[in-house]
Structures are given as C-alpha cells and as structure tokens.
Design a protein around this motif. Structure first.
Motif, PDB file in Angstrom:
ATOM      1  N   GLU A  71      15.671   6.621  14.016  1.00  0.00           N
ATOM      2  CA  GLU A  71      16.660   5.710  13.928  1.00  0.00           C
ATOM      3  C   GLU A  71      16.674   4.975  12.656  1.00  0.00           C
ATOM      4  N   ALA A  72      17.540   4.083  12.582  1.00  0.00           N
ATOM      5  CA  ALA A  72      17.796   3.526  11.325  1.00  0.00           C
ATOM      6  C   ALA A  72      17.321   2.184  11.340  1.00  0.00           C
ATOM      7  N   HIS A  73      16.080   1.938  10.933  1.00  0.00           N
ATOM      8  CA  HIS A  73      15.336   0.688  11.066  1.00  0.00           C
ATOM      9  C   HIS A  73      15.840  -0.383  10.229  1.00  0.00           C
ATOM     10  N   PRO A  74      16.082  -1.704  10.659  1.00  0.00           N
ATOM     11  CA  PRO A  74      16.436  -2.673   9.670  1.00  0.00           C
ATOM     12  C   PRO A  74      15.237  -3.188   8.758  1.00  0.00           C
ATOM     13  N   LEU A  75      15.508  -3.322   7.398  1.00  0.00           N
ATOM     14  CA  LEU A  75      14.516  -3.499   6.391  1.00  0.00           C
ATOM     15  C   LEU A  75      13.888  -4.816   6.724  1.00  0.00           C
ATOM     16  N   GLU A  76      14.635  -5.700   6.950  1.00  0.00           N
ATOM     17  CA  GLU A  76      14.091  -7.085   7.164  1.00  0.00           C
ATOM     18  C   GLU A  76      12.984  -7.300   8.285  1.00  0.00           C
ATOM     19  N   SER A  77      12.867  -6.475   9.244  1.00  0.00           N
ATOM     20  CA  SER A  77      11.896  -6.387  10.123  1.00  0.00           C
ATOM     21  C   SER A  77      11.043  -5.462  10.097  1.00  0.00           C
ATOM     22  N   GLU A  78      11.159  -4.224   9.164  1.00  0.00           N
ATOM     23  CA  GLU A  78      10.421  -2.901   9.290  1.00  0.00           C
ATOM     24  C   GLU A  78       9.830  -2.794   7.824  1.00  0.00           C
ATOM     25  N   ILE A  79       8.614  -2.358   7.744  1.00  0.00           N
ATOM     26  CA  ILE A  79       7.730  -2.220   6.732  1.00  0.00           C
ATOM     27  C   ILE A  79       8.281  -0.683   6.190  1.00  0.00           C
ATOM     28  N   ALA A  80       8.591   0.368   6.958  1.00  0.00           N
ATOM     29  CA  ALA A  80       8.807   1.340   6.414  1.00  0.00           C
ATOM     30  C   ALA A  80      10.210   1.572   5.832  1.00  0.00           C
ATOM     31  N   GLN A  81      10.339   2.152   4.599  1.00  0.00           N
ATOM     32  CA  GLN A  81      11.609   2.153   3.589  1.00  0.00           C
ATOM     33  C   GLN A  81      12.349   3.225   4.002  1.00  0.00           C
ATOM     34  N   VAL A  82      11.970   4.489   4.591  1.00  0.00           N
ATOM     35  CA  VAL A  82      12.623   5.754   4.849  1.00  0.00           C
ATOM     36  C   VAL A  82      12.312   6.076   6.492  1.00  0.00           C
ATOM     37  N   ASP A  83      13.779   6.415   6.818  1.00  0.00           N
ATOM     38  CA  ASP A  83      13.746   7.045   8.168  1.00  0.00           C
ATOM     39  C   ASP A  83      15.036   8.075   8.354  1.00  0.00           C
ATOM     40  N   LEU A  84      15.129   8.884   9.207  1.00  0.00           N
ATOM     41  CA  LEU A  84      16.163   9.763   8.981  1.00  0.00           C
ATOM     42  C   LEU A  84      17.582   8.998   9.379  1.00  0.00           C
ATOM     43  N   GLY A  85      17.737   8.048  10.169  1.00  0.00           N
ATOM     44  CA  GLY A  85      18.906   7.213  10.425  1.00  0.00           C
ATOM     45  C   GLY A  85      19.370   6.639   8.989  1.00  0.00           C
ATOM     46  N   ARG A  86      18.562   6.027   8.252  1.00  0.00           N
ATOM     47  CA  ARG A  86      19.223   5.437   6.953  1.00  0.00           C
ATOM     48  C   ARG A  86      19.389   6.881   5.938  1.00  0.00           C
ATOM     49  N   MET A  87      18.499   8.000   6.153  1.00  0.00           N
ATOM     50  CA  MET A  87      18.850   8.884   5.163  1.00  0.00           C
ATOM     51  C   MET A  87      20.292   9.636   5.669  1.00  0.00           C
ATOM     52  N   ALA A  88      20.188   9.810   7.124  1.00  0.00           N
ATOM     53  CA  ALA A  88      21.866  10.500   7.416  1.00  0.00           C
ATOM     54  C   ALA A  88      22.953   9.541   7.135  1.00  0.00           C
ATOM     55  N   ALA A  89      22.695   8.238   6.808  1.00  0.00           N
ATOM     56  CA  ALA A  89      23.952   7.428   6.741  1.00  0.00           C
ATOM     57  C   ALA A  89      24.601   7.954   5.157  1.00  0.00           C
ATOM     58  N   GLY A  90      23.984   8.778   4.597  1.00  0.00           N
ATOM     59  CA  GLY A  90      24.293   9.018   3.111  1.00  0.00           C
ATOM     60  C   GLY A  90      23.620   8.739   1.995  1.00  0.00           C
ATOM     61  N   ASN A  91      22.397   8.131   2.172  1.00  0.00           N
ATOM     62  CA  ASN A  91      21.850   7.516   1.023  1.00  0.00           C
ATOM     63  C   ASN A  91      20.765   8.487   0.336  1.00  0.00           C
ATOM     64  N   LEU A  92      20.267   9.290   1.447  1.00  0.00           N
ATOM     65  CA  LEU A  92      19.168  10.281   0.697  1.00  0.00           C
ATOM     66  C   LEU A  92      19.337  11.322   1.709  1.00  0.00           C
ATOM     67  N   ASP A  93      19.201  12.534   1.035  1.00  0.00           N
ATOM     68  CA  ASP A  93      19.609  13.887   1.348  1.00  0.00           C
ATOM     69  C   ASP A  93      18.023  14.730   1.954  1.00  0.00           C
ATOM     70  N   GLY A  94      17.230  14.005   1.176  1.00  0.00           N
ATOM     71  CA  GLY A  94      15.569  14.647   1.734  1.00  0.00           C
ATOM     72  C   GLY A  94      14.864  14.457   0.540  1.00  0.00           C
ATOM     73  N   GLY A  95      13.792  15.007   0.532  1.00  0.00           N
ATOM     74  CA  GLY A  95      12.735  14.863  -0.594  1.00  0.00           C
ATOM     75  C   GLY A  95      11.267  15.443  -0.244  1.00  0.00           C
ATOM     76  N   PHE A  96      10.308  15.057  -0.990  1.00  0.00           N
ATOM     77  CA  PHE A  96       9.139  15.736  -0.600  1.00  0.00           C
ATOM     78  C   PHE A  96       8.409  14.627   0.030  1.00  0.00           C
ATOM     79  N   PHE A  97       7.911  14.996   1.413  1.00  0.00           N
ATOM     80  CA  PHE A  97       6.905  14.215   2.088  1.00  0.00           C
ATOM     81  C   PHE A  97       5.623  14.303   1.788  1.00  0.00           C
ATOM     82  N   VAL A  98       4.782  13.344   1.456  1.00  0.00           N
ATOM     83  CA  VAL A  98       3.336  13.435   0.672  1.00  0.00           C
ATOM     84  C   VAL A  98       2.325  13.690   1.734  1.00  0.00           C
ATOM     85  N   ILE A  99       1.536  14.524   1.423  1.00  0.00           N
ATOM     86  CA  ILE A  99       0.106  14.704   2.154  1.00  0.00           C
ATOM     87  C   ILE A  99      -0.838  13.923   0.931  1.00  0.00           C
TER      88      ILE A  99
END
Length: 411
Positions: A71-99
């Motif tokens: 989902e694309a979560h609203p920043l105003e009520s959600e601590i997470a800054q990255v999700d697939l919904g917001r990525m897919a909207a055209g802002n970020l195509d991907g990257g390195f998910f950290v262990i």
C-alpha cells in the motif's frame, strides 16, 4: 490497488507517449504553431529515470501485523517512509534493503545471537518480497535490476549494515552472498572485530587483521564494499586494499557538517579516483536530537514488528507529532541541496549516488519520504544538470560499481 499501481509504474512511458501523440494529432489542424514543444516537468523527468536508493532500513517494518507493504501509506499517520505503493507511484524504482544488526559483545555468544538475527532479517526480506511478485523482485546483478525495470517491476537488492554477525568466520559471507547480499559494510556505530567505527574508540587503527581479509573476501565473492560508518583510517585502508570500487551507501560531506560520520573532500576525491561513489544522505547535516520522548520512540521503533496494530498507530502518531516540535535533524532542504551540489562539484557526476537512510533515521523537512524525491531532481535540473547527468546519480553509478564488482568476481 496493487495491480493498478504496477500498471501505472510499468507503463508510464508508454501512456505518456500515447497522450502526447493524441494531443499533437488534435492540434494539427487548429491554431498555428506556438513555438517548440513544452519541456517535460521535473516530476515527469524523475518518473522516467531509474531511481535507486543505496540504503533503506525498511525491513524493520516487515512482519508488522495489519501493515501492508504494497500500500501507499500516508506520511502524516505512518512512521514508515518507504512502501511499494509510494515506490510504484514513480518516485523510487528500488534499492538496497538492509540487514542491520546492532553492535553487541565480541564474544562467541554475541556472535551467535547476531548471526541468528541477521539470518532472520534476511529471511524476513525474502518473505515480504515473495508476497508481491507482480510488483517487486530480488535482484542480484545489474542486469537483473534492469530486466525488472523493463518488466515494470520494482527492484530489491539486499545489503548488510555491520558484518559483526560473521564473528571470526569469513566463510559466512558466502552464505549471505548466496542469500542475495550484494553490498556490505564491516562496522556500524561501535568498533568490532573487523574495523574501527567512525563514532567509537580506536582499537585497530583502521581495519583489524581479520578486517583486511574481509576486504579480499568481498572482492572475491563480488560484494560491494560499503564504507559508511567506517573510520577515516578504515576507509583509507579499504581504498588501498580493494581491487574493486568502494561505495559509501549513506554519508554526507563533512564540509556541510563537521561530524566523523561524514566524509571530507580529499577522501571524496580518493573514492572517485578509484571509481567509487558517495551516496548523499540526509543525516548528519546537523546534530541528531534524541533527547526525551524522541529518544524513547527511536528505541521502540526497532521492535515495531512485534507491536499490536494499535501500538503501531500510537508510535506513528507520536513520532509524526514530534516532527513539528522536535525534529530528529535541525537541517533544512536547502542545506541538503547545498551539500549535494558540493558533493557533486568535488566528486563529479560519475561518482555521486543517493542513500537517504530511509526508515533508519533519515529524512528532513522537505525530504521526509520518497514522495519528496522529485524535488531533488527539480533542484538538480535548476542547477543545470542534464537528464543524463542525473540518471548517473540516481542509478547509473551504483549499477556501474555493481558491474565492476561482478567482473572482479569473474576474474
């Protein structure tokens, strides 16, 4: 929602081409020419670029009850800054998910616990990605990343922040390589068995003997060496020892803020001279404020995946409320852009990338989540950088370094 977002991301170029063709056809017999075609907006240019971030701590949110990564979560009520919904909207195509593994005692017991944690975090990333195969795929090579992008899918690499979990057994790096890890740093906030941290006491005056072997093993396996969090002496020794280019996945110029986590101009030039890159971060452009309630919430965020949905919502609410009264960082978006332009000026467009430290403490007013990324592209355009220049910085340089490391492995 998932299918709609995937279609929008995967076919945005085609859709825009059709729209432009229809408009041209409609206007052909109407008014006389009004001059050259309008230039694409910064948002359009950004969506057309392949945009990767070199350091995302988003896996801290994986496994949260009633939280949907697609989902694309609203920043105003959600601590997470990255999700697939917001990525897919055209802002970020991907990257390195950290262990990520926090630094613990340099004992057999400490190593065992850290290794178990790192294995679990790696598996957690795999499980989360497997839920949404139509939206995102794991990439282990530059070619795989480009193929995923061509299919309209988002791109997930894996990286390790702090190689403490391997203890004194370098063969464990092969295990993580086979699990998909393609970038790793030796150390985090505390000096460990491999290297001195930039923010802890000096023990080895750089790399330990095992740490020097670790550099060679990284080259042999084909894993990018990440020098963020390493002391200056560690970085100098890595540059001397590594036969492949080195990256700093989330670091800022020391000229912008004098902090040991940041990198000075001479070392920026040294990294560039060896073919590496510095990924501009949003952290340590000012002092970090973890006083009072902010520090309490920061510590609790690490266990958000174990919280009930109500507890998650309350953590997010309190976190966002503090953004207005006690932000983590005192820096502005203008200061970020100034530091970025300085980094580009020193390193050159062939040696700059982005690693904002999403979900790990990154984010400032004006660049608080990935929906703000087009504003960075707009500032680069305003500064006179071409689309080709920006494309190098948003993904081209990271993929070039990955290809160099892959070639080193083959040799």
């Amino acid at each position: 929602m998932m299918e709609q977002t995937t279609i929008r991301k995967g076919t945005s170029r085609i859709v825009r081409s059709i729209v432009v063709a229809l408009v041209v056809t409609t206007l052909a017999g109407c008014a006389t020419s009004q001059g050259s075609d309008p230039q694409p907006s910064a948002d359009e240019i950004h969506r057309d670029l392949l945009v990767l971030d070199a350091h995302m701590d988003t896996a801290i949110n994986f496994g949260r009850e009633c939280w949907d990564f697609s989902e694309a979560h609203p920043l105003e009520s959600e601590i997470a800054q990255v999700d697939l919904g917001r990525m897919a909207a055209g802002n970020l195509d991907g990257g390195f998910f950290v262990i990520f593994t926090s630094q613990g005692p340099l004992t057999a017991e400490g190593y065992r616990a850290a290794l178990e944690h790192a294995r679990q975090r790696s598996d957690t990333i795999d499980r989360e990605l497997a839920k949404f195969p139509e939206m995102v795929g794991l990439a282990t090579t530059a070619a795989e990343a480009e193929a995923l992008n061509a299919q309209g899918k988002l791109i997930a690499f894996k990286s390790i922040e702090n190689s403490y979990p391997i203890g004194d057994d370098l063969s464990l790096m092969r295990e993580f390589y086979e699990a998909g890890v393609r970038m790793a740093g030796p150390v985090h906030g505390g000096t460990n068995q491999l290297a001195d941290s930039s923010t802890d006491d000096v023990r080895w005056n750089g790399l330990s003997p095992l740490g020097k072997e670790w550099v060679g093993e990284m080259n042999r396996l084909g894993i990018i060496i990440d020098a963020s969090h390493s002391s200056d002496a560690v970085l100098d020794q890595m540059l001397a020892l590594s036969k492949a280019p080195i990256i700093l996945s989330h670091s800022s110029p020391r000229s912008a803020y004098d902090h040991p986590r940041n990198i000075d101009d001479n070392r920026i030039r040294a990294i560039a001279a060896k073919g590496g890159a510095v990924c501009m971060s949003s952290i340590f452009l000012s002092e970090l404020d973890l006083s009072g309630e902010r520090g309490e919430l920061f510590d609790r965020y690490d266990s958000i995946a174990q919280m009930s949905p109500a507890e998650q919502r309350e953590l997010s609410r309190r976190w966002r409320a503090l953004d207005a009264t006690q932000p983590l960082w005192g820096s502005s978006f203008d200061q970020y852009v100034e530091a970025l332009l300085h980094l580009i000026d020193v390193a050159g467009v062939d040696h700059v990338c982005f690693g904002t430290d999403w979900d790990g403490g990154g984010g400032i007013d004006g660049l608080m989540d990935i929906t703000d990324l087009p504003a960075v592209t707009a500032r680069l355009i305003d500064a006179g950088y071409s689309r080709e220049d920006i494309a190098k910085m948003t993904s081209g340089n990271v993929l070039r370094i990955l290809r160099a490391v892959e070639a080193m492995r083959e040799r």
